[in-house]
Design an enzyme around this catalytic site. Sequence first.
Site, mmCIF file in Angstrom:
data_model
loop_
_atom_site.group_PDB
_atom_site.id
_atom_site.type_symbol
_atom_site.label_atom_id
_atom_site.label_comp_id
_atom_site.label_asym_id
_atom_site.label_seq_id
_atom_site.Cartn_x
_atom_site.Cartn_y
_atom_site.Cartn_z
ATOM 1 N N ASP A 52 0.839 -1.200 0.000
ATOM 2 C CA ASP A 52 0.000 0.000 0.000
ATOM 3 C C ASP A 52 0.873 1.248 0.000
ATOM 4 O O ASP A 52 1.748 1.406 0.854
ATOM 5 C CB ASP A 52 -0.909 -0.009 1.224
ATOM 6 C CG ASP A 52 -2.098 0.922 1.077
ATOM 7 O OD1 ASP A 52 -1.892 2.100 0.731
ATOM 8 O OD2 ASP A 52 -3.236 0.468 1.304
ATOM 9 N N SER A 93 -7.149 3.952 -1.655
ATOM 10 C CA SER A 93 -6.932 2.509 -1.554
ATOM 11 C C SER A 93 -8.187 1.718 -1.863
ATOM 12 O O SER A 93 -8.114 0.625 -2.435
ATOM 13 C CB SER A 93 -6.434 2.148 -0.149
ATOM 14 O OG SER A 93 -5.168 2.689 0.087
ATOM 15 N N HIS A 311 -1.376 2.563 -5.096
ATOM 16 C CA HIS A 311 -1.014 3.937 -5.469
ATOM 17 C C HIS A 311 0.293 4.280 -4.766
ATOM 18 O O HIS A 311 0.780 3.496 -3.938
ATOM 19 C CB HIS A 311 -2.102 4.927 -5.040
ATOM 20 C CG HIS A 311 -2.453 4.810 -3.580
ATOM 21 N ND1 HIS A 311 -1.615 5.236 -2.570
ATOM 22 C CD2 HIS A 311 -3.531 4.271 -2.965
ATOM 23 C CE1 HIS A 311 -2.163 4.970 -1.397
ATOM 24 N NE2 HIS A 311 -3.322 4.374 -1.605
#
Length: 372
Positions: A52, A93, A311
């Site tokens: 993440d 997310s 991302h």
Amino acid sequence: MLHNLKKIAKRRLYLVLIFPCLIWSNNYKEQPKDAQNDSLKKPKNIILLIGDGMGLSQVSSIYFDPNYTPNFNRFHTIGLITVSSASELITDSAAAATSFASGEKTYNGAIGVNIDQEPLVTIVDLASDKQMKTGIISTSSITHATPACFYAHVEKRRMQDEIATFLPVSDIDFFAGGGTDFFNNRKDERNLTEEFVQNGFTIDTTLVEDYSKLKDSTKYGFLMAPNGMKSMIDGRGDFLPTSSALAIEYLSKSKDGFFLMIEGSQIDWGGHGNDGEYIKSEMLDFDQTIGKVLDFAKQDGNTLVIVTADHETGGYTLTSNGSNYNEILPSFSTTGHSATLIPVFAYGPGEEIFSGIYENTEIFHKMKLLLE
């Protein structure tokens, strides 16, 4: 007049030449070459690791210790994905994980639903339909955005109490992460731990170290913290590589294969905090987990490993200390997410279809293809 006629003739010739190419291009998109490739080797197992907030600078941060060799070096198939959501150029997310889990762009904050807030079929659903075992692991709460998208369907990511209700009745066979408060310390006083037991789960707050104690007929859940887990700096220890190895040992007993999602959640938290040491410590933990997974995949020979991110967070870069080009300092442009392309690393049967540049939704579609 003659000049204009010549221009029209040239334009018509251009259309005659280009039109068949456009048709071929559209057909190619509708029927990918991969789908026509009968010789494509397909894996029995798929392990998807999501760092993440992990961009290329986050990956790069572990490459400057002369005493450490990153496990990223073991990948030879590398691609890039674009990660904008359906609602924003910069994704969160939830929207990104929904793209991975279900193959459809959605709005920021959505958990397993499309832009009309309708539930989406997930890769876990598809795997379960094939009698494969499934698992999710996270260093955040197991009800946090990324893991939630693989089993829940709610309008907004902050609805973690509602997200939690999906897990006991889901197709998930193994999970590990934080989040006890969302299951047995709820505002509605509902005790979801009892519902886990009713649905065949054994729930524990410490990891089992003896793999032989795991029974094929039982589902397992490990809730290791009230909410998110500790950071590596604060003493989380080897939870991520250990729980990943435990999950693989359990799930690999399935004769029909398995799907496992592993999230290194707190790389993102280090980015939000503009904390370079936080990022590096979480990246090292994630990389060591990748090493464990690759060791299994190499020995097994029938497991596809995919490593990517939802991302990038922090606009993180590795800059020099002034004019001293032998000293690297962390630099950040934001406390939020950025829009940069995200790397994809693949190893194992079917890895070749993960090279190139494509939308994040293609991670799902490529996995789906390999399960067919």
